[in-house]
Design a protein around this motif. Structure first.
Motif, PDB file in Angstrom:
ATOM      1  N   THR A  55      50.574  33.129  46.318  1.00 14.19           N
ATOM      2  CA  THR A  55      50.940  34.530  46.473  1.00 14.19           C
ATOM      3  C   THR A  55      49.962  35.393  45.667  1.00 14.19           C
ATOM      4  O   THR A  55      49.325  34.914  44.728  1.00 14.19           O
ATOM      5  CB  THR A  55      52.379  34.803  45.991  1.00 14.19           C
ATOM      6  N   PHE A  56      49.863  36.639  46.038  1.00 10.99           N
ATOM      7  CA  PHE A  56      48.933  37.573  45.407  1.00 10.99           C
ATOM      8  C   PHE A  56      49.236  37.710  43.918  1.00 10.99           C
ATOM      9  O   PHE A  56      50.306  38.196  43.538  1.00 10.99           O
ATOM     10  CB  PHE A  56      49.037  38.920  46.115  1.00 10.99           C
ATOM     11  N   PRO A  57      48.293  37.311  43.044  1.00  9.58           N
ATOM     12  CA  PRO A  57      48.518  37.404  41.597  1.00  9.58           C
ATOM     13  C   PRO A  57      48.388  38.820  41.049  1.00  9.58           C
ATOM     14  O   PRO A  57      48.660  39.059  39.884  1.00  9.58           O
ATOM     15  CB  PRO A  57      47.426  36.515  41.001  1.00  9.58           C
ATOM     16  N   GLY A  58      47.915  39.748  41.880  1.00 13.40           N
ATOM     17  CA  GLY A  58      47.740  41.126  41.442  1.00 13.40           C
ATOM     18  C   GLY A  58      46.277  41.506  41.427  1.00 13.40           C
ATOM     19  O   GLY A  58      45.396  40.667  41.595  1.00 13.40           O
ATOM     20  N   ASP A  59      46.006  42.787  41.196  1.00 16.67           N
ATOM     21  CA  ASP A  59      44.623  43.245  41.226  1.00 16.67           C
ATOM     22  C   ASP A  59      43.961  43.264  39.849  1.00 16.67           C
ATOM     23  O   ASP A  59      42.826  43.696  39.714  1.00 16.67           O
ATOM     24  CB  ASP A  59      44.505  44.600  41.910  1.00 16.67           C
ATOM     25  N   ASP A  60      44.648  42.781  38.825  1.00 15.88           N
ATOM     26  CA  ASP A  60      44.050  42.634  37.496  1.00 15.88           C
ATOM     27  C   ASP A  60      43.192  41.371  37.516  1.00 15.88           C
ATOM     28  O   ASP A  60      43.697  40.258  37.477  1.00 15.88           O
ATOM     29  CB  ASP A  60      45.138  42.522  36.432  1.00 15.88           C
ATOM     30  N   VAL A  61      41.870  41.542  37.599  1.00 22.02           N
ATOM     31  CA  VAL A  61      40.974  40.404  37.781  1.00 22.02           C
ATOM     32  C   VAL A  61      40.914  39.477  36.562  1.00 22.02           C
ATOM     33  O   VAL A  61      40.413  38.361  36.663  1.00 22.02           O
ATOM     34  CB  VAL A  61      39.565  40.859  38.187  1.00 22.02           C
ATOM     35  N   SER A  62      41.447  39.900  35.431  1.00 24.62           N
ATOM     36  CA  SER A  62      41.433  39.034  34.245  1.00 24.62           C
ATOM     37  C   SER A  62      42.389  37.843  34.381  1.00 24.62           C
ATOM     38  O   SER A  62      42.254  36.874  33.634  1.00 24.62           O
ATOM     39  CB  SER A  62      41.773  39.839  32.991  1.00 24.62           C
ATOM     40  N   VAL A  63      43.311  37.880  35.332  1.00 23.97           N
ATOM     41  CA  VAL A  63      44.247  36.758  35.505  1.00 23.97           C
ATOM     42  C   VAL A  63      43.681  35.667  36.416  1.00 23.97           C
ATOM     43  O   VAL A  63      44.260  34.591  36.524  1.00 23.97           O
ATOM     44  CB  VAL A  63      45.620  37.224  36.055  1.00 23.97           C
ATOM     45  N   TYR A  64      42.535  35.924  37.041  1.00 23.04           N
ATOM     46  CA  TYR A  64      41.939  34.943  37.941  1.00 23.04           C
ATOM     47  C   TYR A  64      41.144  33.910  37.147  1.00 23.04           C
ATOM     48  O   TYR A  64      40.676  34.175  36.034  1.00 23.04           O
ATOM     49  CB  TYR A  64      41.068  35.644  38.982  1.00 23.04           C
ATOM     50  N   ASP A  65      40.996  32.723  37.720  1.00 18.32           N
ATOM     51  CA  ASP A  65      40.381  31.604  37.014  1.00 18.32           C
ATOM     52  C   ASP A  65      38.865  31.516  37.169  1.00 18.32           C
ATOM     53  O   ASP A  65      38.187  30.940  36.320  1.00 18.32           O
ATOM     54  CB  ASP A  65      41.001  30.284  37.500  1.00 18.32           C
ATOM     55  N   ASP A  66      38.321  32.051  38.245  1.00 20.85           N
ATOM     56  CA  ASP A  66      36.883  31.950  38.497  1.00 20.85           C
ATOM     57  C   ASP A  66      36.475  33.068  39.456  1.00 20.85           C
ATOM     58  O   ASP A  66      37.327  33.667  40.112  1.00 20.85           O
ATOM     59  CB  ASP A  66      36.553  30.588  39.104  1.00 20.85           C
ATOM     60  N   SER A  67      35.179  33.320  39.547  1.00 15.95           N
ATOM     61  CA  SER A  67      34.695  34.365  40.459  1.00 15.95           C
ATOM     62  C   SER A  67      33.260  34.069  40.868  1.00 15.95           C
ATOM     63  O   SER A  67      32.543  33.321  40.200  1.00 15.95           O
ATOM     64  CB  SER A  67      34.769  35.738  39.794  1.00 15.95           C
ATOM     65  N   ARG A  68      32.863  34.680  41.980  1.00 11.24           N
ATOM     66  CA  ARG A  68      31.499  34.578  42.486  1.00 11.24           C
ATOM     67  C   ARG A  68      31.106  35.934  43.079  1.00 11.24           C
ATOM     68  O   ARG A  68      31.911  36.593  43.722  1.00 11.24           O
ATOM     69  CB  ARG A  68      31.367  33.543  43.603  1.00 11.24           C
ATOM     70  N   VAL A  69      29.834  36.294  42.880  1.00  5.39           N
ATOM     71  CA  VAL A  69      29.266  37.472  43.526  1.00  5.39           C
ATOM     72  C   VAL A  69      28.778  37.020  44.891  1.00  5.39           C
ATOM     73  O   VAL A  69      28.171  35.956  45.018  1.00  5.39           O
ATOM     74  CB  VAL A  69      28.096  38.037  42.695  1.00  5.39           C
ATOM     75  N   THR A  70      29.030  37.830  45.922  1.00  2.00           N
ATOM     76  CA  THR A  70      28.537  37.469  47.247  1.00  2.00           C
ATOM     77  C   THR A  70      27.033  37.668  47.294  1.00  2.00           C
ATOM     78  O   THR A  70      26.493  38.599  46.702  1.00  2.00           O
ATOM     79  CB  THR A  70      29.212  38.305  48.352  1.00  2.00           C
ATOM     80  N   ASP A  71      26.360  36.774  48.004  1.00  2.00           N
ATOM     81  CA  ASP A  71      24.913  36.893  48.149  1.00  2.00           C
ATOM     82  C   ASP A  71      24.579  37.866  49.281  1.00  2.00           C
ATOM     83  O   ASP A  71      25.466  38.510  49.842  1.00  2.00           O
ATOM     84  CB  ASP A  71      24.269  35.524  48.370  1.00  2.00           C
ATOM     85  N   GLN A  83      41.890  18.995  45.203  1.00  2.00           N
ATOM     86  CA  GLN A  83      42.893  19.335  46.212  1.00  2.00           C
ATOM     87  C   GLN A  83      43.992  20.151  45.546  1.00  2.00           C
ATOM     88  O   GLN A  83      44.418  19.846  44.431  1.00  2.00           O
ATOM     89  CB  GLN A  83      43.476  18.059  46.809  1.00  2.00           C
ATOM     90  N   GLY A  84      44.439  21.190  46.217  1.00  2.00           N
ATOM     91  CA  GLY A  84      45.493  22.027  45.662  1.00  2.00           C
ATOM     92  C   GLY A  84      45.577  23.353  46.398  1.00  2.00           C
ATOM     93  O   GLY A  84      45.006  23.526  47.469  1.00  2.00           O
ATOM     94  N   GLU A  85      46.271  24.279  45.784  1.00  2.00           N
ATOM     95  CA  GLU A  85      46.466  25.594  46.375  1.00  2.00           C
ATOM     96  C   GLU A  85      45.626  26.624  45.638  1.00  2.00           C
ATOM     97  O   GLU A  85      45.550  26.611  44.401  1.00  2.00           O
ATOM     98  CB  GLU A  85      47.941  25.966  46.320  1.00  2.00           C
ATOM     99  N   TYR A  86      44.984  27.513  46.410  1.00  2.00           N
ATOM    100  CA  TYR A  86      44.103  28.518  45.860  1.00  2.00           C
ATOM    101  C   TYR A  86      44.409  29.864  46.504  1.00  2.00           C
ATOM    102  O   TYR A  86      44.704  29.927  47.686  1.00  2.00           O
ATOM    103  CB  TYR A  86      42.630  28.158  46.134  1.00  2.00           C
ATOM    104  N   TYR A  87      44.286  30.926  45.723  1.00  2.00           N
ATOM    105  CA  TYR A  87      44.411  32.276  46.261  1.00  2.00           C
ATOM    106  C   TYR A  87      43.093  32.987  45.998  1.00  2.00           C
ATOM    107  O   TYR A  87      42.643  33.077  44.852  1.00  2.00           O
ATOM    108  CB  TYR A  87      45.568  33.044  45.625  1.00  2.00           C
ATOM    109  N   PHE A  88      42.464  33.499  47.045  1.00  2.00           N
ATOM    110  CA  PHE A  88      41.193  34.204  46.931  1.00  2.00           C
ATOM    111  C   PHE A  88      41.419  35.701  47.102  1.00  2.00           C
ATOM    112  O   PHE A  88      42.204  36.133  47.941  1.00  2.00           O
ATOM    113  CB  PHE A  88      40.200  33.697  47.982  1.00  2.00           C
TER     114      PHE A  88
END
Length: 91
Positions: A55-71, A83-88
């Motif tokens: 489910t949506f963790p919210g728009d506070d990006v500090s709660v996310y575990d990792d990030s990538r800049v799009t090329d 294997q597991g569940e991920y929310y992007f």
């Protein structure tokens, strides 16, 4: 006594395997192409991922575990995932 040992060993292996959670340390790779609603690519976006979430963790990006800049191709890759569940979440 021997049967009890094998039962204990089996339960330990089952519990250890079942407690694995999403995150780094696996062999999976997720490739994301980031587009707006009108199918225009987002060239300078950021993709955030939250492990073990559906489910949506919210728009506070500090709660996310990792990030990538799009090329330049509006593309981001997350590698070595288990294997597991991920929310992007894209910004």
């Amino acid at each position: 006594m021997k049967n009890l040992f094998f039962l204990f060993l089996s339960l330990t292996m089952i519990i250890t395997y079942s407690c694995r959670k999403a995150g780094k340390g696996g062999k999976a790779k997720i490739s994301i192409h980031f587009y707006e609603k009108d199918n225009d690519p987002v060239f300078e976006g950021m993709i955030y991922v939250k492990y073990n979430a559906i489910t949506f963790p919210g728009d506070d990006v500090s709660v996310y575990d990792d990030s990538r800049v799009t090329d330049y191709g509006a593309h981001a890759i997350f590698e070595n995932l288990r294997q597991g569940e991920y929310y992007f979440y894209g910004v």
